[in-house]
Write an enzyme that holds these catalytic residues in place. Structure first.
Site, PDB file in Angstrom:
ATOM      1  N   HIS A  66       0.805  -1.279  -0.422  1.00 47.04           N
ATOM      2  CA  HIS A  66       0.388   0.287  -0.175  1.00 47.04           C
ATOM      3  C   HIS A  66       0.897   1.254   0.381  1.00 47.04           C
ATOM      4  O   HIS A  66       1.765   1.661   0.509  1.00 47.04           O
ATOM      5  CB  HIS A  66      -0.851   0.174   1.114  1.00 47.04           C
ATOM      6  CG  HIS A  66      -2.237  -1.384   1.311  1.00 47.04           C
ATOM      7  ND1 HIS A  66      -2.374  -1.517   2.533  1.00 47.04           N
ATOM      8  CD2 HIS A  66      -2.399  -1.535   0.500  1.00 47.04           C
ATOM      9  CE1 HIS A  66      -3.126  -2.870   2.443  1.00 47.04           C
ATOM     10  NE2 HIS A  66      -3.417  -2.634   0.864  1.00 47.04           N
ATOM     11  N   LYS A  76       6.307   6.373   7.237  1.00 42.51           N
ATOM     12  CA  LYS A  76       5.862   5.364   8.047  1.00 42.51           C
ATOM     13  C   LYS A  76       6.988   5.020   9.532  1.00 42.51           C
ATOM     14  O   LYS A  76       7.921   4.449   8.776  1.00 42.51           O
ATOM     15  CB  LYS A  76       4.844   3.974   8.425  1.00 42.51           C
ATOM     16  CG  LYS A  76       3.477   4.382   7.328  1.00 42.51           C
ATOM     17  CD  LYS A  76       3.273   2.873   6.417  1.00 42.51           C
ATOM     18  CE  LYS A  76       1.768   3.847   5.319  1.00 42.51           C
ATOM     19  NZ  LYS A  76       1.629   2.491   4.934  1.00 42.51           N
ATOM     20  N   TYR A 136       1.538   0.840  13.587  1.00 39.34           N
ATOM     21  CA  TYR A 136       2.577   1.924  12.977  1.00 39.34           C
ATOM     22  C   TYR A 136       1.702   3.438  13.016  1.00 39.34           C
ATOM     23  O   TYR A 136       0.797   3.516  13.355  1.00 39.34           O
ATOM     24  CB  TYR A 136       2.304   1.886  11.425  1.00 39.34           C
ATOM     25  CG  TYR A 136       0.987   1.281  10.120  1.00 39.34           C
ATOM     26  CD1 TYR A 136       0.609   2.033   9.777  1.00 39.34           C
ATOM     27  CD2 TYR A 136       0.514  -0.113  10.455  1.00 39.34           C
ATOM     28  CE1 TYR A 136      -0.181   2.235   9.118  1.00 39.34           C
ATOM     29  CE2 TYR A 136      -0.816  -0.052  10.452  1.00 39.34           C
ATOM     30  CZ  TYR A 136      -1.327   0.610   9.051  1.00 39.34           C
ATOM     31  OH  TYR A 136      -2.330   0.309   8.305  1.00 39.34           O
ATOM     32  N   ASP A 174      -6.259  -6.561  -2.309  1.00 41.50           N
ATOM     33  CA  ASP A 174      -4.883  -6.668  -1.988  1.00 41.50           C
ATOM     34  C   ASP A 174      -4.801  -7.117  -3.112  1.00 41.50           C
ATOM     35  O   ASP A 174      -4.058  -7.494  -3.943  1.00 41.50           O
ATOM     36  CB  ASP A 174      -4.137  -7.364  -1.392  1.00 41.50           C
ATOM     37  CG  ASP A 174      -4.358  -6.304  -0.095  1.00 41.50           C
ATOM     38  OD1 ASP A 174      -4.693  -4.840  -0.467  1.00 41.50           O
ATOM     39  OD2 ASP A 174      -4.013  -6.727   1.085  1.00 41.50           O
TER      40      ASP A 174
END
Length: 189
Positions: A66, A76, A136, A174
């Site tokens: 992603h 991130k 995250y 996905d």
């Protein structure tokens, strides 16, 4: 904390100082002061994280790859607080000498490692333990209109996800992402 640079600029492995005794352990998982002092020179800008996320997944789950398109690109800071994952970042920066290359890091509750992924990378992970809790921090809010991805099963990336093919679990979303060769590279800034 110790910061280890990887072969790809913008991807850093962070090892916190863990204090253990008979009661268990303690460590700072994030300190804005220490990040400013140690990460800013490596990243070239000050980071301000604005959103924390957490997911729980079972063995075989693969999430990713992603990213968010500009102007909502995200850096991130990721870690696995329970279980074990293989965490992967793929360089999708326009003009980057490492475009299409990746770094894979095993993150676990035992090693306490964290992985910093700068803007301009697609990100995903595979769950290698019975379950995994993954956390995250992001420096940009989630914007569904900017949501994008690369197929986590793109064999041209050369990623060994450390899972048998018959154990892989993917979300419908996905399975719809394009291959790397079919995306338009972009400037993350």
């Amino acid at each position: 904390m110790d910061i280890r640079e990887t072969p790809i600029q913008g991807l850093l492995v962070i090892e916190p100082r863990v204090f253990k005794d008979a009661r268990g352990y303690f460590f700072e998982s994030y300190s804005a002061r220490e990040f400013d002092e140690k990460l800013t020179p490596l990243v070239g800008r000050k980071l301000t994280f604005v959103q924390d996320n957490e997911s729980m997944s079972s063995y075989g789950v693969m999430r990713g790859l992603h990213y968010q398109r500009a102007p909502f690109t995200q850096a991130k800071l990721v870690r696995c607080v329970r279980g074990r994952v293989l965490d992967v970042a793929v360089d999708i920066r326009k003009g980057s000498p490492t475009f299409g290359q990746h770094v894979a890091v095993e993150l676990s509750e035992e090693n306490h490692l964290q992985f910093f992924i700068d803007k301009g990378f697609a990100h995903g992970f595979s769950v290698l333990s019975e379950t995994a809790v993954f956390q995250y921090k992001c420096d940009e809010f989630y914007h569904p209109e900017a949501d994008a991805g690369i197929s986590i099963q793109d064999t041209s990336l050369g990623i060994d996800w450390m899972l048998p093919e018959d154990k892989v679990i993917l979300s419908p979303k996905d399975t719809q992402h394009p291959l790397l060769k079919d995306i338009t590279p972009w400037e993350p800034w």
